[in-house]
Design an enzyme around this catalytic site. Structure first.
Site, short mmCIF file in Angstrom:
data_model
loop_
_atom_site.label_atom_id
_atom_site.label_comp_id
_atom_site.label_asym_id
_atom_site.label_seq_id
_atom_site.Cartn_x
_atom_site.Cartn_y
_atom_site.Cartn_z
N ASP A 283 40.98 14.26 15.11
CA ASP A 283 40.76 15.04 14.00
C ASP A 283 39.86 16.31 14.43
O ASP A 283 39.95 17.31 14.24
CB ASP A 283 40.07 14.35 13.03
CG ASP A 283 39.07 13.17 13.55
OD1 ASP A 283 38.86 13.33 14.56
OD2 ASP A 283 39.01 12.30 12.57
N ASP B 127 39.34 17.01 20.09
CA ASP B 127 40.46 15.94 20.45
C ASP B 127 41.52 17.08 20.61
O ASP B 127 42.78 16.60 21.26
CB ASP B 127 41.01 15.46 19.03
CG ASP B 127 39.60 14.31 18.77
OD1 ASP B 127 39.28 14.06 19.77
OD2 ASP B 127 39.69 13.89 17.79
N ASP C 14 43.17 6.86 15.93
CA ASP C 14 41.70 6.82 15.52
C ASP C 14 41.53 5.50 14.55
O ASP C 14 42.37 5.06 14.06
CB ASP C 14 41.35 8.02 14.60
CG ASP C 14 41.24 9.12 15.48
OD1 ASP C 14 40.80 9.05 16.56
OD2 ASP C 14 41.16 10.33 14.98
P1 ATP Z 1 37.42 7.66 14.75
O1 ATP Z 1 37.47 6.09 14.77
O2 ATP Z 1 38.21 8.46 13.93
O3 ATP Z 1 37.27 8.10 16.27
P2 ATP Z 1 34.39 7.56 14.10
O4 ATP Z 1 34.00 8.34 13.07
O5 ATP Z 1 34.36 6.00 14.24
O6 ATP Z 1 35.83 7.97 14.21
P3 ATP Z 1 32.88 9.33 15.31
O7 ATP Z 1 33.13 10.31 14.20
O8 ATP Z 1 33.01 9.87 16.81
O9 ATP Z 1 33.90 8.31 15.57
O10 ATP Z 1 31.42 8.57 15.27
C1 ATP Z 1 30.71 8.01 16.23
C2 ATP Z 1 29.63 7.44 15.80
O11 ATP Z 1 28.85 8.77 15.53
C3 ATP Z 1 29.77 6.75 14.39
O12 ATP Z 1 29.90 5.41 14.92
C4 ATP Z 1 28.33 6.82 13.98
O13 ATP Z 1 27.35 5.94 14.26
C5 ATP Z 1 28.08 8.42 14.23
N1 ATP Z 1 28.32 9.13 13.17
C6 ATP Z 1 29.40 9.44 12.52
N2 ATP Z 1 29.29 10.47 11.67
C7 ATP Z 1 28.29 10.93 11.66
C8 ATP Z 1 27.50 11.92 11.00
N3 ATP Z 1 27.99 12.94 10.21
N4 ATP Z 1 26.30 12.20 11.62
C9 ATP Z 1 25.76 11.66 12.38
N5 ATP Z 1 26.27 10.58 12.82
C10 ATP Z 1 27.60 10.16 12.62
#
Ligand code: ATP
Length: 902
Positions: free
Chosen positions: A630, A634, A328
């Site tokens: 996480d 997943d 990730d």
């Molecule tokens: P990883 O790199 O660990 O996969 P990530 O945080 O980049 O994690 P996701 O958690 O799937 O991936 O988030 C994807 C997208 O969703 C982010 O780029 C962001 O734009 C949006 N996002 C993340 N957290 C939130 C949240 N709590 N509420 C709304 N949108 C969110």
């Protein structure tokens, strides 16, 4: 506690019945009292019983036969011999016991580390405690990815869905509603106001009261479920077990042959019987499985100290073979400490000052400080940021911290910087998940209901039909959409994580009748924000280390492709701008996907299904894949990967339970460190196999050759047992904890199905065993004939020499086994203090046997003279002396020979 069943009671009734308090939870005094009566554990509580373990040492068939034979020899008159053999057997058993006890103890410690936790309200404070400590009346919080920690009566729920397949077999998650009241005979699967131990939350949130714990729960009644760190054998242990059986067969055959040949040549039956059995006891590497377990368990403990908790022992072995790490981005490669830097609405872009979570910093526009709350549209965004949010900002000892999702934490901080702190009540929530990539809530402000939405811009824009421009709401044109998308791309290229904000006013209670999809339409786009999440300090170094070790690191993230690629470049995962996006994956064939993943190494905007496909494709091409995760979704990818890695901080309980390893610090560098440990552990197993088998072959072969040649027995049974005790125990164990050798991360991963004897180890063991046998036989013959020539009975001297040679040859050999690549001098001769200690103890014990008169009588030894020692030490230390000369030569005459450091 009540006549009605829990699911028949209203919320208020159940609170009274269980004697709890919704506002502050149970007071700790009450908890302590209840803990004396309740125990939330399904464990059968099987403890390691040292005595049983000790007695087990004597149940080994060979040891029993040996003890039997000893009794016979005692009866026949050789009382001294019998007692000594008994003593040796007992010492051996104690040694075996220590090895096994340590292994069991370490496994127990690890089990404790991975036991599940629950978040509860006690004394008015929200705390995380081991689930085992829950008592009836505790108020627990549930959210997607949590394992339900006891049987619970829900008191609030928001979009709560629970997978109850562990109990009901029904794989579709069931909806839960705290307000429902069920009938007494409602089916388990339909008790919608209850949550049961062992099931898992797949969506939404809730709060609930613990009503039953441990064996009183439904799961407790079904019993026998839930195992933590699995103690199943690793593939290597299975193979070694098989090898052990083959070796036993060969040993028994050779020992029987030695005994029969001896009897045929006229030795006494009793002597040869004892010799045969002693030889079998000495030659069978009975310590092997225990040492493998000790080495694995110690390695696992070392990993735990470095923040990697191994849940499944086979993962330790597989770590050393890892060829691809799919990691990730957020939190693993980056710090997961977000700070909003920019905020943009249709007509202005605002910069936000300040660092970390400290809610202090100015909003500036065109270089001038502004009051964000004076701008209607900016205020709307700040409102969404504050209220469409489940995190909390906390003042801690050394600054501010966030409880909950750091992305949301950053938004809270942004709102607080503008002076917005008081949250509205959330009336309905459509939770965030990595599939939807957005979150919505319904709130009410001054009589008006609003839907507030935040999330990935590309997952919000399709649902927006209007936009705020110059303080008025108007239709969202394609050019305006494009303007936002362009801005997002520009920010993402600077490694900013971009979130979009939207909202819409709702007509009175209408929203209650609409489903999630119907609600999230016709939105008004308010603007976007960009937050930084800097790479972890060690990420660049760890990525480089991986690449040197022949391991391909791949970043798989839900974030925007440009953000992903900017971070990937910063930490060296990829030098180019190439990214595979989730949408693209669906159009690639398996082999195309395989090539692209290894080439581009950055995959963005993925959904959990994509992760699963990537693992499968990599595995199908013989890659050994470590995959992190996480979220609850997943879990399948983590299960499929060769090593599933769950995040200890941000990971859900469900992911953790599917994983082979848990990172307590969520850090990528910890994975690399664990691979390093995994390689070292495997190396160490090879080292002591090399040592133990080499020595044992020497022991059997010297007796076998002597019987073939028709010489008298070069060693007495008691001496053989002694050699086994002195050499197989402590030095072998010390070798198991040899520190990793240099350059361990500069070589390619080991092939997964490689035999333990690969890379010439089998040959080394055989040749070394033969060498040890030959020199022991030679020293025996020298001692024997020399005595004869000097008119003495030569057997005692010959045997003392052979027996001492056998011991010393192995004690020298153990140093060579420290590395397959480096000489012990290059490694630092005294570096493994345990080994030095073990060898010294063995030498002293051997000297006692030769020089203490009482032991001389027991072991039939004679004191050795200088020339005899010279022969013994020269023959047994020949190789190591040669290596020392070579090493000294190189140090003094060949400069700059240095070897790569880890
Ligand atoms: P990883 O790199 O660990 O996969 P990530 O945080 O980049 O994690 P996701 O958690 O799937 O991936 O988030 C994807 C997208 O969703 C982010 O780029 C962001 O734009 C949006 N996002 C993340 N957290 C939130 C949240 N709590 N509420 C709304 N949108 C969110």
């Amino acid at each position: 506690m009540t006549e009605k069943l829990w699911w028949q009671l209203s919320i208020a009734e159940s609170v009274t019945a269980v004697g709890s308090n919704i506002e502050g939870g149970l007071p700790s005094k009450e908890v302590q009292e209840r803990q004396t009566r309740f125990n939330n554990s399904l464990d059968s509580g099987k403890q390691i019983q040292p005595l049983v373990l000790l007695l087990n040492q004597f149940t080994d068939t060979m040891v029993l036969v040996l003890l039997g034979a000893t009794v016979i020899s005692g009866l026949v008159g050789a009382m001294g011999d019998a007692l000594t053999i008994m003593a040796i057997v007992i010492l051996n058993a104690v040694l075996g016991f220590i090895q096994e006890y340590r292994a069991e103890k370490s496994l127990d410690e690890i089990k404790k580390l991975v036991s599940p936790h629950a978040v509860v309200l006690r004394d008015g404070k929200t705390i995380k405690i081991p689930s085992q400590e829950l008592v009836p009346g505790d108020l627990v919080f549930l959210e997607a990815g949590d394992k339900v920690p006891a049987d619970l009566r829900l008191i609030s729920s928001s979009g709560l869905e629970i997978d109850e397949s562990a109990l009901t077999g029904e794989s579709v998650p069931v909806e839960k509603n705290a307000e429902d009241i069920c009938l007494a005979d409602t089916l388990l699967a339909e008790k919608s106001n209850m949550a049961f131990l062992g099931t898992s939350v797949t969506r939404g949130r809730g709060r609930a009261l613990v009503v039953e714990t441990g064996m009183n729960t439904v799961m407790g009644q079904i019993a026998g479920m839930m195992k933590e760190t699995e103690k199943n054998m690793t593939p290597l242990q299975v193979r070694l077990d098989q090898l052990g059986k083959i070796l036993i067969a060969i040993c028994l055959l050779v020992c029987a042959l030695v005994a029969l040949l001896g009897i045929w040549r006229g030795e006494s039956i009793l002597t040869m019987f004892m010799a045969g059995i002693s030889l079998a006891v000495a030659a069978i590497p009975e310590g092997l499985p225990a040492i493998v377990t000790v080495v694995l368990a110690l390695g696992v403990q070392r990993m735990a100290k470095h923040n990697a908790i191994v849940r499944k022992l086979p993962a330790v072995e597989t770590l050393g073979c890892t060829t691809v790490i799919c990691s990730d981005k957020t939190g693993t490669l980056t710090r997961n400490q977000m700070t909003v830097r920019k905020l943009a609405v249709m007509d202005k872009t605002v910069e936000i000052e300040g660092d970390g979570y400290e809610p202090r910093g100015k909003f500036t526009w065109a270089g001038r400080s502004i009051q964000a709350l004076n701008d209607k549209n900016l205020k709307m965004i700040l409102n969404i940021a504050l209220n469409c949010n489940q995190s909390a900002l906390r003042q801690e000892k050394n600054g501010y911290g966030v409880q909950g999702d750091p992305t949301e934490g950053a938004l809270l901080v942004m709102a607080a910087k503008a002076g917005l702190k008081n949250k509205l009540e959330i009336l309905r929530e459509i939770p965030f998940d990595s599939e939807r990539k957005r979150m919505s809530v319904v709130v009410q402000e001054q009589g008006q209901y609003y839907l507030l939405v935040k999330g990935a811009l590309d997952y919000i824009i399709p649902y927006c039909s209007r936009v705020v421009k110059n303080d008025t709401v108007k239709t969202l044109e394609n050019t305006e959409k494009q303007a936002f998308i362009n801005m997002q791309e520009a920010w993402a290229s600077d490694a900013l994580r971009v979130l979009g904000f939207a909202y819409k006013p709702l007509i009175q209670d209408n929203w209650k009748k609409k489903n999630d999809l119907e609600l999230e339409t016709d939105l008004i786009l308010a603007g976007i924000c960009g937050m930084i999440d800097p790479p972890r300090p060690g990420a660049l170094r760890s990525v480089k280390k991986c690449q040197r070790a022949g391991i391909v690191p791949v970043m798989i993230t839900g974030d925007h492709p440009l953000t992903a690629s900017a971070i990937a470049r910063e930490i060296g995962i990829s030098k180019e701008n190439r990214v595979i996006s989730g949408g693209e994956i669906d159009h690639l064939t398996d082999s195309e996907l395989y090539k692209r993943v290894l080439q581009d190494r950055v995959v963005a905007r993925v959904s959990p299904q994509h992760k699963n496909r990537i693992v499968n494709v990599l595995k199908a091409h013989q890659q050994v894949v470590a995959m992190t995760g996480d979220g609850v979704n997943d879990a399948p990818a983590i299960k499929t990967a060769d090593i599933g890695i769950a995040m200890g901080i941000s990971g859900t309980q469900v992911t953790k339970e599917s994983a082979g390893m848990i990172l307590t610090d969520d850090d990528f560098s910890t994975i690399v460190r664990a691979i390093y440990e995994g390689r070292a552990i495997y190396d160490n197993i090879r080292k002591f196999i090399r040592y133990l088998l080499g020595g044992n072959i020497g022991e059997v072969l010297v007796m076998f050759l002597a019987t073939l040649m028709g010489t008298p027995l070069p060693m007495l049974p008691i001496q053989i047992l002694w050699v086994n005790l002195v050499t197989d125990g402590l030095p072998a164990m010390a070798l198991g904890i040899e520190p990793p050798e240099p350059g361990i991360m500069n070589r390619p991963p080991r092939p997964k199905n490689e035999s333990i004897f690969a890379r010439g180890l089998g040959w080394i063991i055989l040749s070394r065993g033969t060498y040890i046998a030959m020199i022991s036989l030679a020293t025996f013959l020298i001692g024997y004939y020399w005595s004869h020539q000097h008119g003495m009975d030569g057997l005692d001297l010959g045997r003392t020499m052979a027996f001492t040679t056998l011991v010393f040859a192995q004690l020298f050999y153990v140093f060579e086994c420290r590395s397959e690549q480096y000489s012990p001098f290059e490694l630092g001769f005294f570096k493994n203090k345990f080994l030095i200690g073990a060898v010294l103890i063995s030498i002293i014990m051997q000297l006692f046997v030769i020089y203490l008169p009482t032991l001389q009588n027991v072991f039939a030894t004679v004191p050795l003279e200088g020339w005899q020692w010279a022969i013994i030490l020269l023959a047994s230390g020949f190789r190591i002396i040669l290596r020392f000369i070579l090493y000294t030569w190189q140090r003094f005459f060949v400069f700059n020979r240095g070897y790569a450091k880890i």
